[in-house]
Write a protein that holds these residues in place. Structure first.
Motif, short mmCIF file in Angstrom:
data_model
loop_
_atom_site.label_atom_id
_atom_site.label_comp_id
_atom_site.label_asym_id
_atom_site.label_seq_id
_atom_site.Cartn_x
_atom_site.Cartn_y
_atom_site.Cartn_z
N ALA A 259 1.02 -1.06 -0.03
CA ALA A 259 0.22 -0.03 -0.16
C ALA A 259 0.93 1.35 0.37
CB ALA A 259 -1.71 0.08 1.14
N ILE B 7 -3.04 -0.25 -2.72
CA ILE B 7 -3.66 -0.38 -1.62
C ILE B 7 -4.96 -0.59 -1.57
CG2 ILE B 7 -5.23 1.84 -0.61
CD1 ILE B 7 -3.25 4.16 -1.85
N SER C 282 -10.01 4.33 -1.39
CA SER C 282 -9.76 3.76 -2.81
C SER C 282 -10.98 3.20 -3.60
CB SER C 282 -8.61 2.53 -2.18
OG SER C 282 -8.34 1.19 -2.00
#
Length: 238
Positions: free
Chosen positions: A28, A54, A114
């Motif tokens: 990430a 991520i 995300s």
């Protein structure tokens, strides 16, 4: 058989640290974290540039967080062998289960950040929410550490179940993680969520605690298994 199961479970702590730190650091890219003072466009670029990393990192981190539960069960198995420590063993186990959920919650927030493109201010808010939740939920861990430390130190037998230095280590780590619960008040400097005192001291203490507890309890369980296996043979010779 129960002790053999616990000896396997205690290694879930090491697995948790490897998965969790590895995902945050290498996949990430959340360590080092963004500065709390970062502008919205900087945070949006972070998610745009590392979107898949991520997402994957958060999934792996969530798996690692779930491993806190079997780890706590193995610790409780040892604490319950101490006279007067059964309630403390239960406190540490429930506190660790809460910690697992408290780690999973901010990870879910970062997953949402995300998942799709959003207005900058929403991504910024979700990102901040994730870090604030992640850093300030150390109090369940604090209760767990104090419960373990006290349980070890009240063991007055000549040969205690767990060494007294391990009890003091738990209490020291409980003190060292306190700054992480105060990062809400700082956007810059050593006490911010990306600062030396706010993040790296508590994180280092947390990792050292995990490793030390794992090896100490594994050694204990190995000795207890060997003693249990020797007892029938000893009685048979008599």
């Amino acid at each position: 058989m129960e002790m053999r199961v616990q000896r396997v479970l205690i290694w879930s702590g090491v697995a948790m640290i490897v998965l969790w730190l590895g995902a945050f650091l290498f996949i990430a890219g959340f360590i080092p974290p963004s500065a709390p003072s970062s502008t919205a466009d900087v945070i949006v670029n972070l998610y745009n540039n590392r979107s898949n990393g991520i997402k994957l990192g958060m999934v792996i981190s969530m798996l690692g967080s779930a491993l806190l539960v079997p780890y706590a069960v193995a610790i409780s198995g040892q604490l319950k062998r101490i006279d007067g420590a059964r309630a403390l063993a239960d406190i540490q186990m429930v506190s660790c289960a809460l910690l697992s959920l408290e780690f999973i919650t901010p990870i879910g927030v970062w997953m949402a950040a995300s998942f799709r493109g959003r207005p900058e201010y929403i991504t910024e808010a979700l990102h901040d929410l994730g870090w604030i939740l992640f850093m300030t939920v150390i109090w369940s861990l604090f209760v767990q550490l104090v419960a373990i430390g006290v349980a070890i130190l009240i063991d007055r037998r000549p040969k205690p179940i767990l060494p007294r230095w391990l009890g003091y280590l738990n209490l020291w780590v409980a003190l060292l993680i306190i700054p992480a619960g105060c990062v809400l008040f700082f956007k810059n400097g050593p006490l911010a969520w990306n600062g030396l005192v706010g993040l790296y001291v508590p994180l280092t203490a947390f990792v050292v605690w995990f490793a030390t507890m794992t090896f100490a309890i594994h050694r204990n369980l190995t000795r207890q298994i060997e003693e249990a296996e020797c007892r029938p043979a000893h009685h048979g010779n008599q």
